[in-house]
Design a protein around this motif. Structure first.
Motif, PDB file in Angstrom:
ATOM      1  N   UNK A 270      15.325  26.021  31.403  1.00 31.86           N
ATOM      2  CA  UNK A 270      14.389  26.777  30.709  1.00 31.86           C
ATOM      3  C   UNK A 270      15.136  27.685  29.592  1.00 31.86           C
ATOM      4  N   UNK A 271      14.606  27.684  28.522  1.00 34.16           N
ATOM      5  CA  UNK A 271      15.457  28.720  27.449  1.00 34.16           C
ATOM      6  C   UNK A 271      14.388  29.023  26.520  1.00 34.16           C
ATOM      7  N   UNK A 272      14.502  29.965  25.929  1.00 36.42           N
ATOM      8  CA  UNK A 272      13.828  30.711  24.696  1.00 36.42           C
ATOM      9  C   UNK A 272      14.527  30.870  23.570  1.00 36.42           C
ATOM     10  N   UNK A 273      14.252  30.241  22.342  1.00 38.78           N
ATOM     11  CA  UNK A 273      14.918  30.341  21.167  1.00 38.78           C
ATOM     12  C   UNK A 273      13.852  30.017  20.005  1.00 38.78           C
ATOM     13  N   UNK A 274      14.390  30.832  18.873  1.00 43.41           N
ATOM     14  CA  UNK A 274      13.511  30.579  17.885  1.00 43.41           C
ATOM     15  C   UNK A 274      14.309  30.594  16.680  1.00 43.41           C
ATOM     16  N   UNK A 275      13.840  29.466  15.381  1.00 46.01           N
ATOM     17  CA  UNK A 275      14.574  29.447  14.233  1.00 46.01           C
ATOM     18  C   UNK A 275      14.653  30.745  13.168  1.00 46.01           C
ATOM     19  N   UNK A 276      15.615  30.848  12.710  1.00 50.14           N
ATOM     20  CA  UNK A 276      15.727  32.098  11.969  1.00 50.14           C
ATOM     21  C   UNK A 276      14.832  32.221  10.895  1.00 50.14           C
ATOM     22  N   UNK A 277      14.558  30.960  10.271  1.00 46.12           N
ATOM     23  CA  UNK A 277      13.430  30.994   9.648  1.00 46.12           C
ATOM     24  C   UNK A 277      12.478  29.700   9.469  1.00 46.12           C
ATOM     25  N   UNK A 278      11.313  29.872   9.096  1.00 46.28           N
ATOM     26  CA  UNK A 278      10.396  28.754   9.260  1.00 46.28           C
ATOM     27  C   UNK A 278      10.286  27.897   7.811  1.00 46.28           C
ATOM     28  N   UNK A 279      10.952  28.472   7.095  1.00 44.72           N
ATOM     29  CA  UNK A 279      10.975  27.655   5.599  1.00 44.72           C
ATOM     30  C   UNK A 279      11.994  27.642   4.971  1.00 44.72           C
TER      31      UNK A 279
END
Length: 476
Positions: A270-279
């Motif tokens: 289980x990990x929570x991560x998000x791209x630095x930008x979506x475009x």
């Protein structure tokens, strides 16, 4: 370089990519979905459709099939030493209301959700090219060129990465992903056939000794069960039939032979991560390519589908010439904060800090304060409906609002007022009597079911329409 094979190239035929392709197809946009595998994803990693996603599927024309193929979540049954020891409610129950007609998650294995979306896409004339592994992506001022391990390159005006948490497209663009480990204990998830357990309950086996918990879900609409089992940190999980049989026999009263088949199996941390930008220019990230999460709370697949729903109408409007390209800037503006909130919520649910229920239904998510949400009324209490909020359902004056909203159009809605309304191209005009879910006023409902503009009259609406969708102009 200006000859396009498609308007939009969608990389990945999961729920995100298929939902986006369906939305674009009904708008008349040419979208090509490419998928590295030879067929659809075979497992049920995502199996819970939240109320807001059910509303999205209603608009996309697949909800009847979704409801027919799935079912409600059964009550959890806790087992101790081979005996039933009590019930466990997986989520706090809420009541359906006129404004919120869907009030509980609907269980449907991910593979079946994908089949339904693919059938809808095919019905609309869309297609998926299987066995096409993307190896490179380049873009210029006019479009995107994708190259593949085999076969000809594809040229499109825009591209969308819906190719999962290990997204090839995201890595090719050099977009980083920032996050944290939610739980160091790895988890097994497997779709199996087994005997010895009824299908009327989710069967919960609490941790014992060094063994972690195990839960066994009867997958609605199928003969399968899903096993979810946690292991101590550092365990290298074996996905073979014999190993899974041993896990089940060790942690329950079942025998190894009760597990008769493993249909799909995987493991994750289980990990929570998000791209630095979506475009990045003409390429957008959506779904797990943009955010990965703990599965607790059933937020990931649902947030991913809503990424697609947010992006679909905007791409459609730009491609048709109805809106300026600047409209696409609002995708990241709106979806990135929602994804960040989802990651935090999933982590809290995983750690037992938040209960599943109203908080996880996604009905309260919206876009207040964003550039496409213009509220011209003053002095509204925070709990009142504002621009940026989800537009509620209901029946007033013989009008069923979700029926009026359904389709790829805008809706100009007057509630409890007889003020003059403009005749807008591309918008459906609806009048209803006063309705407490809205208050009174004039509301311009976006194609994705959120309030874009709200006012006491339509006096200042022209400026908004000219900025967001110039094709939605006053008719003489």
């Amino acid at each position: 370089m200006n000859a396009y094979d498609s308007d939009v190239l969608i990389v990945g035929a999961g729920p995100t990519g298929l939902a986006l392709a369906v939305d674009l197809a009904r708008r008349g946009a040419r979208a090509l979905v490419v998928e590295r595998a030879d067929g659809l994803f075979p497992g049920s990693r995502g199996k819970g459709l939240q109320p807001r996603t059910q509303e999205v599927f209603d608009d996309l024309g697949v909800l009847d099939a979704v409801r027919a193929a799935g079912g409600r979540y059964p009550v959890g049954m806790i087992w101790l030493d081979g005996e039933r020891a009590g019930e466990h409610r997986m989520f706090d129950e809420t009541e359906a209301t006129e404004a919120e007609p869907y009030h509980e998650p609907w269980m449907l294995p991910q593979w079946r959700t994908q089949e339904i979306l693919l059938a809808r896409l095919t019905e609309l004339g869309g297609e998926v090219a299987f066995g096409r592994e993307l190896v490179g992506v380049a873009q210029d001022a006019d479009g995107v060129t994708a190259t593949f391990a085999a076969g000809a390159p594809v040229r499109a005006r825009y591209a969308v990465a819906a190719d999962g948490g290990r997204s090839t497209v995201r890595r090719a663009l050099g977009i980083g992903m920032t996050g944290e480990t939610v739980d160091p204990n790895p988890v097994l998830v497997a779709d199996v056939r087994l005997t010895g357990l009824d299908r009327d309950n989710v069967h919960v086996f609490p941790p014992a000794g060094t063994e972690g918990f195990m839960a066994v879900f009867p997958l609605a609409g199928t003969e399968d069960f899903q096993i979810v089992a946690q292991f101590p940190e550092g365990t290298d999980i074996d996905l073979s039939l014999d190993s899974i049989r041993k896990v089940v026999a060790t942690r329950s009263h079942l025998s190894p032979d009760d597990v008769t088949e493993v249909r799909w199996a995987s493991d994750f941390r289980p990990r929570a991560a998000m791209a630095d930008r979506f475009r990045e220019g003409r390429v957008f990230l959506a779904g797990d390519a943009a955010h990965v999460h703990s599965p607790a709370g059933g937020q990931g697949l649902n947030t991913s589908v809503q990424d697609a729903y947010n992006l679909g109408w905007k791409l459609g409007a730009v491609l048709s010439g109805d809106a300026p390209e600047s409209l696409l800037d609002s995708y990241e503006e709106e979806r990135l904060p929602n994804a960040a909130d989802m990651l935090g919520l999933s982590t809290q649910v995983h750690r037992g800090e938040v209960r599943r229920g109203e908080a996880t239904q996604q009905l309260g998510l919206g876009y207040r304060g964003c550039s496409l949400a213009v509220e011209t009324r003053e002095g509204l209490p925070s709990e009142a409906l504002h621009a940026g909020d989800r537009a509620p359902d209901g029946i007033r004056g013989g009008v069923h609002l979700f029926d009026a909203f359904r389709g790829p159009h805008w809706t100009l809605l007057a509630v409890g007022t007889d003020v003059d309304l403009p005749d807008l191209t591309g918008a459906r005009t609806v009048r209803i009597p006063a309705y407490e879910a809205y208050g009174t006023g004039v509301f311009l409902i976006r194609p994705d079911g959120y309030v874009g503009w709200a006012g006491a009259t339509a006096e200042a609406l022209a400026e908004y329409a000219a900025r967001v969708c110039p094709a939605m102009r006053w008719r003489a």
